[in-house]
Scaffold this active site. Structure first.
Site, short mmCIF file in Angstrom:
data_model
loop_
_atom_site.label_atom_id
_atom_site.label_comp_id
_atom_site.label_asym_id
_atom_site.label_seq_id
_atom_site.Cartn_x
_atom_site.Cartn_y
_atom_site.Cartn_z
N HIS A 189 0.82 -1.21 0.00
CA HIS A 189 0.00 0.00 0.00
C HIS A 189 0.85 1.26 0.00
CE1 HIS A 189 -3.59 -2.47 1.54
NE2 HIS A 189 -3.49 -2.46 0.24
N GLU A 431 -11.66 -12.27 -20.20
CA GLU A 431 -10.65 -12.50 -19.16
C GLU A 431 -10.54 -13.97 -18.77
OE1 GLU A 431 -11.64 -10.25 -15.62
OE2 GLU A 431 -13.77 -10.58 -15.92
N ASP A 455 -6.67 -10.84 -15.24
CA ASP A 455 -7.15 -12.21 -15.05
C ASP A 455 -6.78 -13.10 -16.22
OD1 ASP A 455 -8.44 -12.51 -12.53
OD2 ASP A 455 -9.91 -11.04 -13.20
N CYS A 502 -8.11 -3.22 -20.75
CA CYS A 502 -8.28 -2.45 -19.51
C CYS A 502 -7.52 -3.04 -18.32
CB CYS A 502 -9.76 -2.30 -19.16
SG CYS A 502 -10.58 -3.85 -18.84
C1 PEP Z 1 -8.67 -7.63 -15.38
O1 PEP Z 1 -8.93 -8.77 -14.97
O2 PEP Z 1 -7.75 -7.37 -16.18
C2 PEP Z 1 -9.48 -6.48 -14.93
C3 PEP Z 1 -9.36 -5.29 -15.47
O3 PEP Z 1 -10.35 -6.70 -13.93
P1 PEP Z 1 -9.97 -6.81 -12.39
O4 PEP Z 1 -8.52 -6.40 -12.26
O5 PEP Z 1 -10.91 -5.92 -11.68
O6 PEP Z 1 -10.20 -8.25 -12.12
MG MG Z 2 -10.74 -9.27 -13.94
#
Ligand code: PEP
Ligand code: MG
Length: 587
Positions: A189, A431, A455, A502
Site C-alpha cells: 500500500h 478474461e 485475469d 483495460c
Molecule cells: C482484469 O482482470 O484485467 C481487470 C481489469 O479486472 P480486475 O482487475 O478488476 O479483475
Molecule cells: Mg478481472
C-alpha cells in the site's frame, strides 16, 4: 550502494530522516489485569472511536494529496475495526481478564501470523493492514502520539522499516524527495501511495535504518532500485542531471494532456480511465481521460455496510456519467468472488474461489441482486453514454442470460412507470481462456469487448500472480498470452466491434505497438498512466507495430520477446525497426 526494489520512478537527492517506530511502553505480561473488565471494555470502545475519527481525517488528507482511489487503501482500515468478529474476539478476551492492550495484541497477532504465511500476496497485504491498525490502536490506548511528518524540512529522504498508509497521509510531497524502506514490494500500500504522490521510492532495502545515519546525504534512484549513501561530487552531479532529465520528460508529457490520442501516422485511439468509486471520475477526466473505460462497481458493495439499494446505485452511476459529461462510461456489473470480499453480501467460502462463483456466474445465480443493479444502470443511462460490461463470461449463454435479465429489468421499470434508457450496449470482459477462444462467436452478439489482461494472463498461464513461486510465468509477453490477444482483437475487428484493453498491461509501453498492430481500438488505464500511454502511442506507426509484432510472434519464449520489446521501448533500433521520434505533437 544499497539495492532494493524500484517501486516509484524518479530520482531524489536529500538528507535522511529516520522514521523511528513510536515507543510503545507496553509489555503484555505487565499490563494484564483480571479486574475491571467492564471499564476496560469501555476504554477499548472509546479507543476504537478515536481511531476511526483519526483515520477518517487521514483518509481526507490522502484524498487531497494522492487521489480518491488511492485513499481507499486507508479507508479500508476503518472497515476493519467495524468487523464484528474481530471486535468480539478482542472484547471476549477483555471479559476473561485481559487488558485492552493485551487483548488487542493477542487477537491481532493471531491474524497477522495466519495472513503473513500465505502464499497469496493479497492475503499477505492484509497482514500489513492489520499490523498498521494494531499499531495505531495501541498508540491511542497508550496515549502515545505518532510523529507527524508535516514539518519535515525540504529535501527530506524518509528512511524506515516500513511506512504505513496512515503515516503517508501526513507527507507533504513538496518536502519529501525520496523514500527508502526495509520491507514492502511493488504492490504494498505504501508503494501505491508513493507512486500516486510521485515520490521516488525504493523498497526492500535490507538494513537501511542501520546503515543510513540521520542527516546524511543520500540519492534514491526509483528507476533502478538503488540507494547511494554519502555520494561523491561527481555522482551528485550525474544524478542531478538524471533527475532533471526525468522531470523534463514528465513536463514533456504535459503537452499530451488535452490532446486526442493519435499514433505517429495519425490513427486515432480511445484512451479511457479505470475507476473504482464515483469520486474517482472527476480526476479521471481532469487527468486527460476520454471517458471511463472501466468502473469496477464491486467497490460500491465492498465499501458499504449494507447492500447498496437501487437508489444508492442510480446516484453513484449518475455521478460518474455527470463527471464524464457526455463521454463514454463503461460500467462493469458486480465482479465479486475470487479475491474480492464483500462483507455485506455474506458470500459463502469456496474451496477454489478463482474457479468458482465469480462475476456474471454469481449474478446469474442471484438475480434479485443483479436486477437491482441492472435497473439502476438503465435509470442512470438517461444521463449520458453508458455501456454495460459483463465480467468473467465464459459461454455465449452467459451473455444471452445477462441480456435477457437486462430486458426483464427494462420491462419492470416500464411497468412501474419509472423513466429509464430503453436499452444500453452490452459488452463482454474477455478474461477467461474460454472467452478468448470463443471471441469469434461472442463478437456476433456482444456490442464491444474489454480485454481484462490481469485475469486473462493468470488464467491462461494457470498461475497466481501473487505467488512468488510462479510469478515468472505471469507475464503479458508469454507467447500464449500474446496469441490470445491477437486472436481476440482480430475477432472483434472482423465483426467491427470496439476492442479495448483495460488490465494493467494496457499501460506497459512494451506491448503498446503490438496492440496497435493487432487492431486494438482503445486503452483504459489508471489516471496516473494516461499521459504516458498517450505519449507512447504517439511514437509508433501501424507499419512499425506490424514489423515488431511479426518478429515477436515468431519468438518462442517470453524472455526473448521481453528483451526485444524493452529495447524497442527504450527507443533503440532493432532489426532496422525503431520508433518514430517525430510524434505529431513534437516539432
Ligand atoms: C482484469 O482482470 O484485467 C481487470 C481489469 O479486472 P480486475 O482487475 O478488476 O479483475
Ligand atoms: Mg478481472
Amino acid at each position: 550502494m544499497l539495492h532494493g526494489i524500484a517501486v516509484s520512478e524518479g530520482v531524489g537527492l536529500g538528507r535522511v530522516m529516520l522514521l523511528e517506530e513510536p515507543c510503545l511502553p507496553y509489555h503484555s505480561e505487565e499490563v494484564r489485569r483480571t479486574t475491571e473488565a467492564p471499564a476496560e471494555q469501555e476504554r477499548f470502545r472509546q479507543a476504537v472511536e478515536t481511531f476511526r475519527r483519526n483515520t477518517a481525517e487521514q483518509v481526507e488528507l490522502l484524498r487531497l494529496s494522492a487521489g480518491y482511489d488511492e485513499s481507499l487503501v486507508l479507508d479500508s482500515h476503518i472497515d476493519m475495526v467495524r468487523d464484528p468478529v474481530l471486535l468480539e474476539e478482542i472484547e471476549n478476551l477483555i471479559l476473561q481478564g485481559y487488558s485492552a492492550e493485551a487483548a488487542l495484541q493477542e487477537t491481532c497477532d493471531s491474524y497477522i501470523e495466519a495472513f503473513s504465511s500465505s502464499t497469496d500476496e493479497l492475503t499477505r497485504l492484509r497482514a500489513e493492514d492489520i499490523r498498521d491498525v494494531y499499531r495505531a490502536l495501541l498508540c491511542v490506548l497508550l496515549g502515545v502520539k505518532e510523529k507527524s511528518l508535516s514539518h519535515a524540512p525540504k529535501g527530506t529522504v524518509l528512511v524506515g522499516r516500513e511506512l504505513s498508509p496512515s503515516i503517508m497521509s501526513g507527507i507533504d510531497k513538496e518536502n519529501i524527495v525520496g523514500i527508502i524502506t526495509e520491507t514492502g514490494g511493488f504492490v504494498s500500500h505504501s508503494s501505491i501511495l508513493a507512486r500516486a504522490l510521485g515520490i521516488p521510492t525504493v523498497c526492500g532495502v535490507t538494513g537501511a535504518t542501520r546503515s543510513l545515519s540521520p542527516d546524511s546525504f543520500v540519492i534514491v534512484d526509483g528507476m533502478k532500485g538503488e540507494v547511494l549513501s554519502d555520494p561523491k561530487e561527481a555522482e551528485i552531479s550525474t544524478y542531478w542531471q538524471r533527475r532533471e532529465d526525468f522531470l523534463n520528460q514528465r513536463r514533456q508529457m504535459e503537452i499530451f494532456r488535452d490532446r486526442k490520442t493519435l499514433s505517429a501516422d495519425g490513427v486515432e485511439y480511445k484512451l479511457y480511465c479505470n475507476i473504482s468509486m464515483p469520486a474517482g471520475a472527476p480526476r479521471a477526466i481532469e487527468s486527460g481521460g476520454e471517458g471511463i473505460g472501466l468502473f469496477r462497481t464491486e467497490y460500491l458493495f465492498m465499501n458499504s455496510p449494507h447492500v447498496p439499494t437501487e437508489e444508492d446505485q442510480v446516484l453513484a452511476y449518475s455521478q460518474v456519467l455527470q463527471a464524464a459529461a457526455g463521454r463514454p462510461v463503461v460500467i462493469r456489473t458486480l465482479d465479486i468472488g475470487g479475491d474480492k470480499e464483500v462483507p455485506c453480501l455474506n458470500l459463502p467460502q469456496e474451496e477454489n474461489p478463482f474457479l468458482g462463483l465469480r462475476g456474471i456466474r454469481w449474478c446469474l445465480k442471484n438475480p434479485e441482486v443483479f436486477l437491482v443493479q441492472l435497473r439502476a444502470l438503465l435509470r442512470a443511462g438517461m444521463e449520458g453514454d453508458l455501456r454495460i460490461l459483463l465480467p468473467m463470461v465464459s459461454t455465449i449463454e452467459e451473455l444471452r442470460a445477462g441480456k435477457a435479465l437486462l430486458a426483464t429489468a427494462e420491462a419492470q421499470l416500464t411497468a412501474r412507470g419509472i423513466p429509464h434508457a430503453e436499452t444500453l450496449p452490452v459488452g463482454v470482459m474477455i478474461e477467461t481462456p474460454a472467452a478468448a477462444l470463443l471471441a469469434g462467436i461472442l463478437a456476433t452478439e456482444a456490442d464491444f469487448f474489454n480485454i481484462g489482461t490481469n485475469d486473462l494472463t493468470g488464467y491462461i498461464m494457470a498461475c497466481d500472480r501473487g505467488n512468488s513461486h510462479v510469478a515468472d510465468l505471469y507475464s503479458i509477453l508469454q507467447p500464449a498470452v500474446l496469441r490470445a490477444l491477437r486472436h481476440v482483437i482480430r475477432c472483434g475487428r472482423e465483426r467491427g466491434i470496439p476492442v479495448c484493453i483495460c488490465g494493467e498491461a494496457a499501460s506497459d509501453p512494451r506491448i503498446i505497438p503490438l496492440l496497435m498492430s493487432f487492431g486494438i481500438t482503445g486503452f483504459s488505464v489508471s489516471a496516473a498512466s494516461l499521459l504516458s500511454v498517450r505519449h507512447a502511442i504517439s511514437h509508433w506507426t501501424k507499419a512499425q507495430g506490424d514489423r515488431l509484432a511479426e518478429a515477436v510472434l515468431a519468438m518462442k519464449s517470453e524472455e526473448e520477446a521481453g528483451d526485444y520489446l524493452a529495447a524497442a521501448a527504450r527507443n533503440e533500433a532493432i532489426d532496422g525497426v525503431s520508433p518514430t521520434i517525430k510524434s505529431p505533437y513534437i516539432s
